[in-house]
Design a protein around this motif. Structure first.
Motif, PDB file in Angstrom:
ATOM      1  N   ASN A   1       0.830  -1.413  -0.090  1.00  0.00           N
ATOM      2  CA  ASN A   1       0.090   0.080   0.118  1.00  0.00           C
ATOM      3  C   ASN A   1       0.910   1.322  -0.003  1.00  0.00           C
ATOM      4  N   PHE A   2       0.352   2.091  -0.664  1.00  0.00           N
ATOM      5  CA  PHE A   2       1.167   3.592  -0.819  1.00  0.00           C
ATOM      6  C   PHE A   2       0.275   4.680  -0.881  1.00  0.00           C
ATOM      7  N   HIS A   3       0.539   5.737  -0.506  1.00  0.00           N
ATOM      8  CA  HIS A   3       0.005   7.117  -0.626  1.00  0.00           C
ATOM      9  C   HIS A   3       0.974   8.330  -0.637  1.00  0.00           C
ATOM     10  N   TYR A   4       0.697   9.287  -1.481  1.00  0.00           N
ATOM     11  CA  TYR A   4       1.722  10.451  -1.503  1.00  0.00           C
ATOM     12  C   TYR A   4       1.065  11.397  -0.326  1.00  0.00           C
ATOM     13  N   LYS A   5       1.777  12.030   0.370  1.00  0.00           N
ATOM     14  CA  LYS A   5       1.517  12.997   1.464  1.00  0.00           C
ATOM     15  C   LYS A   5       0.234  13.836   1.009  1.00  0.00           C
ATOM     16  N   GLY A   6      -0.935  13.718   1.685  1.00  0.00           N
ATOM     17  CA  GLY A   6      -1.908  14.771   1.481  1.00  0.00           C
ATOM     18  C   GLY A   6      -2.833  14.137   0.219  1.00  0.00           C
ATOM     19  N   SER A   7      -2.570  12.947  -0.417  1.00  0.00           N
ATOM     20  CA  SER A   7      -3.409  12.463  -1.386  1.00  0.00           C
ATOM     21  C   SER A   7      -4.170  10.976  -0.982  1.00  0.00           C
ATOM     22  N   PRO A   8      -4.825  10.496  -1.895  1.00  0.00           N
ATOM     23  CA  PRO A   8      -5.581   9.358  -1.499  1.00  0.00           C
ATOM     24  C   PRO A   8      -4.473   8.153  -1.784  1.00  0.00           C
ATOM     25  N   GLU A   9      -5.055   7.040  -1.309  1.00  0.00           N
ATOM     26  CA  GLU A   9      -4.060   5.935  -1.742  1.00  0.00           C
ATOM     27  C   GLU A   9      -3.803   5.606  -3.287  1.00  0.00           C
ATOM     28  N   VAL A  10      -2.559   5.396  -3.451  1.00  0.00           N
ATOM     29  CA  VAL A  10      -2.207   5.228  -4.900  1.00  0.00           C
ATOM     30  C   VAL A  10      -2.294   3.803  -5.183  1.00  0.00           C
ATOM     31  N   LEU A  11      -1.677   2.873  -4.205  1.00  0.00           N
ATOM     32  CA  LEU A  11      -1.461   1.547  -4.505  1.00  0.00           C
ATOM     33  C   LEU A  11      -2.365   0.861  -3.332  1.00  0.00           C
ATOM     34  N   LYS A  12      -3.144  -0.121  -3.854  1.00  0.00           N
ATOM     35  CA  LYS A  12      -3.900  -0.700  -2.905  1.00  0.00           C
ATOM     36  C   LYS A  12      -3.728  -2.253  -2.916  1.00  0.00           C
TER      37      LYS A  12
ATOM     38  N   ALA B   1       5.686  -4.566 -25.481  1.00  0.00           N
ATOM     39  CA  ALA B   1       5.552  -5.393 -24.353  1.00  0.00           C
ATOM     40  C   ALA B   1       5.280  -6.789 -24.776  1.00  0.00           C
ATOM     41  N   LEU B   2       4.166  -6.930 -25.706  1.00  0.00           N
ATOM     42  CA  LEU B   2       3.937  -8.248 -25.994  1.00  0.00           C
ATOM     43  C   LEU B   2       5.256  -9.042 -26.632  1.00  0.00           C
ATOM     44  N   GLN B   3       5.660  -8.215 -27.331  1.00  0.00           N
ATOM     45  CA  GLN B   3       6.872  -8.961 -28.115  1.00  0.00           C
ATOM     46  C   GLN B   3       8.088  -9.347 -27.270  1.00  0.00           C
ATOM     47  N   PHE B   4       8.364  -8.591 -26.314  1.00  0.00           N
ATOM     48  CA  PHE B   4       9.512  -8.773 -25.197  1.00  0.00           C
ATOM     49  C   PHE B   4       9.272  -9.696 -24.198  1.00  0.00           C
ATOM     50  N   CYS B   5       8.126  -9.361 -23.412  1.00  0.00           N
ATOM     51  CA  CYS B   5       7.904  -9.533 -22.011  1.00  0.00           C
ATOM     52  C   CYS B   5       7.239 -10.848 -22.095  1.00  0.00           C
ATOM     53  N   ASP B   6       7.457 -11.633 -21.075  1.00  0.00           N
ATOM     54  CA  ASP B   6       6.665 -12.992 -20.597  1.00  0.00           C
ATOM     55  C   ASP B   6       5.736 -12.992 -19.445  1.00  0.00           C
ATOM     56  N   ARG B   7       5.582 -11.752 -18.742  1.00  0.00           N
ATOM     57  CA  ARG B   7       4.567 -11.813 -17.870  1.00  0.00           C
ATOM     58  C   ARG B   7       3.913 -10.251 -17.934  1.00  0.00           C
ATOM     59  N   PHE B   8       2.482 -10.230 -17.437  1.00  0.00           N
ATOM     60  CA  PHE B   8       2.013  -9.037 -17.803  1.00  0.00           C
ATOM     61  C   PHE B   8       1.408  -8.654 -16.300  1.00  0.00           C
ATOM     62  N   LEU B   9       1.300  -7.452 -15.977  1.00  0.00           N
ATOM     63  CA  LEU B   9       0.673  -7.138 -14.745  1.00  0.00           C
ATOM     64  C   LEU B   9      -0.273  -5.749 -15.311  1.00  0.00           C
ATOM     65  N   LEU B  10      -1.527  -6.089 -15.347  1.00  0.00           N
ATOM     66  CA  LEU B  10      -2.405  -4.885 -15.591  1.00  0.00           C
ATOM     67  C   LEU B  10      -3.053  -4.226 -14.502  1.00  0.00           C
ATOM     68  N   MET B  11      -2.811  -3.045 -14.438  1.00  0.00           N
ATOM     69  CA  MET B  11      -2.983  -2.036 -13.314  1.00  0.00           C
ATOM     70  C   MET B  11      -4.301  -1.222 -13.342  1.00  0.00           C
ATOM     71  N   LYS B  12      -5.249  -1.232 -12.455  1.00  0.00           N
ATOM     72  CA  LYS B  12      -6.435  -0.524 -12.766  1.00  0.00           C
ATOM     73  C   LYS B  12      -6.893   0.135 -11.319  1.00  0.00           C
ATOM     74  N   ASP B  13      -7.029   1.652 -11.142  1.00  0.00           N
ATOM     75  CA  ASP B  13      -7.279   2.097 -10.113  1.00  0.00           C
ATOM     76  C   ASP B  13      -6.336   1.853  -8.719  1.00  0.00           C
ATOM     77  N   GLY B  14      -5.166   1.521  -9.019  1.00  0.00           N
ATOM     78  CA  GLY B  14      -4.196   1.063  -7.898  1.00  0.00           C
ATOM     79  C   GLY B  14      -4.007  -0.061  -7.411  1.00  0.00           C
ATOM     80  N   GLU B  15      -5.146  -1.106  -8.229  1.00  0.00           N
ATOM     81  CA  GLU B  15      -4.972  -2.476  -7.975  1.00  0.00           C
ATOM     82  C   GLU B  15      -4.556  -3.250  -9.041  1.00  0.00           C
ATOM     83  N   VAL B  16      -4.013  -4.738  -8.767  1.00  0.00           N
ATOM     84  CA  VAL B  16      -3.903  -5.420  -9.714  1.00  0.00           C
ATOM     85  C   VAL B  16      -5.147  -5.907 -10.371  1.00  0.00           C
ATOM     86  N   TYR B  17      -5.387  -5.558 -11.868  1.00  0.00           N
ATOM     87  CA  TYR B  17      -6.651  -6.022 -12.376  1.00  0.00           C
ATOM     88  C   TYR B  17      -6.431  -7.447 -12.869  1.00  0.00           C
TER      89      TYR B  17
END
Lengths: 351, 254
Positions: free
Chosen positions: B8-19, B199-215
């Motif tokens: 979990n992470f939030h910047y000072k004075g802002s809502p949570e960025v990572l959930k 990303a599709l050409q070179f990577c072999d794992r994909f993490l899709l993020m939406k609203d600070g969460e792992v989608y």
């Protein structure tokens, strides 16, 4: 992936890099040579025409002429050492402040530390009436003034999280505030006080005794030791704060301690010898043009460069219309300004 | 094995960025972190090696929590290549040498020099070692940064949009180098990138993020039309062409 370079190619590649290294080291060697020549010339400059051999002997009190022993030991040698320590300290402080604040304009005079010292001196002379106490009271107040500015700047960077760019701007604001306050004090000063103050701001390398030199020597030595130990950290900071953190460097701690030591060193120097501007700004830039930004060379270069510039400035001040000694602070600003402009435009053309 | 647990992470004075971000990744894999602007991709990346300090959670590498280590200890395990390379008057050799800073005591050893030499050779930047960084092109600079990261002898390599300032030739060259390093040395590479096709050409794992969460998290199959619509809000198809997957955004897809 890549073909292994043949040993011949390897040699050439190494040579290109070595050339760079050799150039940096030779520049430092030349700078040391110039400094030594400046020391010898300074030792000779004065109203006594004395052969070099006697002067060198007199450093150790071994000249056959007692008068020469006294002049060298009590007058010329302390003056030379003052110039070396003050110039070296200011040069290094400028170099390190420019690194941690990531701003080529950072130095004791652009951050307001010098102006704080002037205000302290003005306060001591005019408000406290310490004008005739052999300079000790003035030095103490000048030190307090510059340390006060240094603390404000440190507090801004530590507790208000002001960016390095913001710090330099804050320095400009603080400088102008203290300049204004000094002018106000001058407005209420009488003629004697005013002249004492003006003389103080001229800067004087001849007023330091062996005790002052000892104090200045310790502070400069501590600064040198700390900065040289962290030379690769300053290099890492050139790639930005995030990259530096990713290399395991405690950026906030490094910035804070570096600024603290630089401000302390500048404060001590200014309180001992008066206002000497431009050395801290110009010396690192001159060295940077020759050796690049690697602090392994830039740190010793800035120390040598600052010491050489101040010593040469002093030599100029003492000899140009001898026996009158021109104020060193005015000389460094007067000659440093055009030098800086020259470097600026020469550097600009290159890029 | 790198394990990220409930970060979990939030910047000072802002809502949570990572959930509660959690995922595992094996050594030798190349992971792309994907998602819209401002969704917290770079923030997540910077939490891994403590450029940013997470509010809670763990980042385990071989069972050890990186968040409890000193900066130096982290730097011996995790290297970071940022998006922009500042123009400095440091030689290529000196920049790569910085990679040995986490191991340095009073000065560099013979071993440090050998490792730096190898890293420069590997990235093919040896013959520029005497040149200043500000004399190089964007692609060359990024290769120098990779050589510096390699000199850190990391187990994990973090890349924050490493190709965003590069032309197409250099993009491919740099990513191919990263993939080689990753597969041959068993280093885990984690990259924030916007270009889905790269990303599709070179990577072999994909993490899709939406609203600070792992989608979604997994291999290329997680990138389908539904996911693209949900994460990016675009109508797109994923086509197979010459054994490769390509994202095609439809004409009226935005």
């Amino acid at each position: 992936m890549n073909s292994v370079p043949s040993s011949l190619e390897h040699k050439e590649i190494d040579q290109a890099y070595r050339k760079n290294q050799v150039r940096s080291i030779s520049f430092l060697a030349v700078l040391t040579g110039v400094l030594l020549v400046a020391v010898l010339l300074s030792l000779r400059a004065g109203s006594y025409e004395t052969p070099m051999g006697e002067l060198l002997k007199a450093i150790f009190g071994m000249s056959s002429d007692r008068k020469i022993n006294l002049v060298v030991q009590n007058n010329r040698l302390p003056r030379i050492l003052t110039a070396i320590l003050a110039g070296g300290g200011l040069g290094l402080a400028g170099c390190v402040l420019q690194a941690v604040l990531r701003n080529p304009l950072a130095s004791a005079s652009t951050l307001g530390v010098s102006q704080g010292a002037s205000f302290g001196a003005a306060f001591a002379i005019v408000v406290l009436g310490l004008g005739n106490t052999a300079g000790l009271g003035i030095s103490a107040c000048a030190f307090a003034g510059s340390i006060a500015v240094a603390l404000v700047i440190l507090a801004l960077s530590r507790f208000r999280q002001v960016s390095p760019e913001g710090i330099v701007l804050a320095g400009v604001a603080i400088s102008s505030m203290f300049t204004g306050a000094t002018t106000l004090i001058q407005y209420f000063a009488n003629e004697v006080e005013l002249s004492t103050l003006v003389f103080w701001t001229f800067g004087d390398l001849g007023a330091t005794g062996w005790n002052d030199l000892g104090g200045m020597g310790i502070v400069v030595a501590v600064l040198i030791a700390y900065c040289y130990f962290h030379r690769w950290d300053y290099n890492a900071l050139l790639s930005g704060e995030e990259t530096a953190i990713s290399l395991g460097i405690h950026v906030k701690g490094l910035t804070l301690v570096s600024m603290l030591l630089c401000c302390l060193c500048s404060s001590v120097v200014i309180s001992c010898v008066g206002l000497i501007s431009f050395i801290g700004l110009v010396a690192p830039h001159i060295v940077r043009m020759a050796v690049g930004n690697n602090h392994v060379y830039l740190i010793p270069g800035s120390i040598l460069g600052g010491a050489t510039l101040l010593l040469l400035g002093d030599l100029f001040a003492r000899t140009v219309i001898s026996p009158v000694i021109l104020p060193i602070g005015a000389i460094t600003s007067f000659l440093g300004g055009p030098l800086f402009l020259y470097l600026l435009f020469k550097g600009g053309k290159k890029q | 094995m790198m394990q990220v647990k409930e970060l979990n992470f939030h910047y000072k004075g802002s809502p949570e960025v990572l959930k509660d971000v959690s995922f595992d990744i094996e050594p030798g894999k190349f992971l792309a972190i994907l998602g819209n602007n401002g969704v917290g991709k770079s923030t997540l990346l910077k939490c891994f090696n403590r450029i940013l300090k997470p509010d809670s959670g763990e980042v385990l590498l071989g069972g050890e929590n990186l968040l409890n280590m000193s900066g130096r200890e982290v730097a011996r395990r995790v290297a970071f290549v940022s998006q922009s390379v500042p123009d400095t008057q440091l030689t290529v050799h000196d920049v790569v040498m910085l990679g040995r800073r986490p191991y340095m005591q009073w000065g560099f050893t013979e071993e440090d020099h050998t490792i730096v030499h190898d890293a420069m050779h590997r990235l093919d930047v040896e013959d520029m070692r005497g040149r200043f960084l500000n004399q190089l092109s964007g692609g060359e600079k990024q290769k120098v940064m990779l050589a510096r990261a390699l000199a850190q002898q990391p187990k994990v390599l973090l890349l924050d949009e490493p190709t965003s300032a590069l032309d197409i030739q250099n993009q491919h060259q740099v990513l191919r180098l990263v993939r080689d390093i990753c597969h041959k040395d068993g280093i885990t590479a984690i990259m924030v990138i916007h270009d889905l096709n790269l990303a599709l050409q070179f990577c072999d794992r994909f993490l899709l993020m939406k609203d600070g969460e792992v989608y979604r998290y997994g291999d290329h199959s997680v990138l389908d039309s539904d996911a693209l619509a949900s994460v990016y809000g675009v109508k797109a198809k994923v086509l197979e062409l010459e054994n490769r997957r390509i994202v095609l955004v439809e004409e009226d897809g935005v």
